[in-house]
Design a protein around this motif. Sequence first.
Motif, PDB file in Angstrom:
ATOM      1  N   ARG A   1      40.917 -68.567   3.284  1.00 19.27           N
ATOM      2  CA  ARG A   1      41.067 -68.124   4.668  1.00 19.27           C
ATOM      3  C   ARG A   1      41.439 -69.254   5.630  1.00 19.27           C
TER       4      ARG A   1
ATOM      5  N   SER B   1      42.174 -64.593  -1.064  1.00 19.01           N
ATOM      6  CA  SER B   1      41.678 -64.463   0.308  1.00 19.01           C
ATOM      7  C   SER B   1      40.559 -65.444   0.607  1.00 19.01           C
TER       8      SER B   1
ATOM      9  N   ILE C   1      45.084 -69.600   5.393  1.00 14.28           N
ATOM     10  CA  ILE C   1      45.748 -68.405   5.929  1.00 14.28           C
ATOM     11  C   ILE C   1      45.789 -68.467   7.447  1.00 14.28           C
TER      12      ILE C   1
ATOM     13  N   ASP D   1      41.341 -57.022  -5.115  1.00 13.90           N
ATOM     14  CA  ASP D   1      40.032 -56.491  -4.714  1.00 13.90           C
ATOM     15  C   ASP D   1      39.154 -56.132  -5.917  1.00 13.90           C
TER      16      ASP D   1
ATOM     17  N   ASP E   1      50.053 -63.813  -1.831  1.00 21.17           N
ATOM     18  CA  ASP E   1      51.235 -63.544  -1.009  1.00 21.17           C
ATOM     19  C   ASP E   1      52.499 -63.633  -1.855  1.00 21.17           C
TER      20      ASP E   1
END
Length: 278
Positions: free
Chosen positions: A106, A103, A109, A168, A144
Amino acid sequence: MQKTLTIIGAGRVGKALGKLWTQHQAFRLQDVLNQSPASARRATAFIGAGQPISDYASLQAADVYLIATPDDQIVASCAALAQTGLLSADAIVFHCSGALPSSALRPAIDQGAATASIHPIRSFAAPERVVQDFAGTWCGMEGDQRALAVLDQAFSAIGAQLVPLQADAKIHYHAAAVFASNYLVTLLDVATQSYGRAGIAPDVALQMMAPLVRETMENVFRMGPEAALTGPIARGDMATANAQWHAVTAANPAHGELYRQFMQLTAELAARRQPPKQ
């Protein structure tokens, strides 16, 4: 057709992976972007493929982009890549950081690209050696599914063993590697200093420790930590452990505190052991 690959920041990790993928025809290396033309040329010479470039404006569109810069440059490098306008919903962008989640990419993304993180759990201090013995290397992966489907094939082609991670909780995954590698080195340095207080030279101490450390590690990997545990706490000899704690503390309070914490953790580990079968 082979998917095209561009590497941004081809240092030790980027060079080793680039050469492996080129040798195994997993990707067709396109551009190699480094901070200077000279370093980009050295990287492509090592890999044996790719176009060396030193600015984002010279990048061509690729199927897959590896951002292999140091961790603290990954986000900025991804943002610079996104600003080129080359990314689309068909693109894949990934990094090899053990600490940062996918993540962190970004900017890619936001451009619709699929992102992932694949972290090889090994040292890349000597890229030449990595290329020779990469097969069997464990790699933590998350991201992903579309990106992972492509990268799974590419890493499997060079012999990687892939294990999925919880994105996470990735910081704990990386902390585990630090405990197992970096802090093990620190612990052995503390042991060397303790031998020194008994009048043993550092080079001799290392030779003395080598068979003990190797056998201990082999036992841990063969039997598990509980069964491999030996020593005063494992046999309930707390008088010896406490005497050592006081002596180490008197010589070096910081080492004494470390010893105290290891006493507690080792007692907890010993308590988990199964009683011997009758």
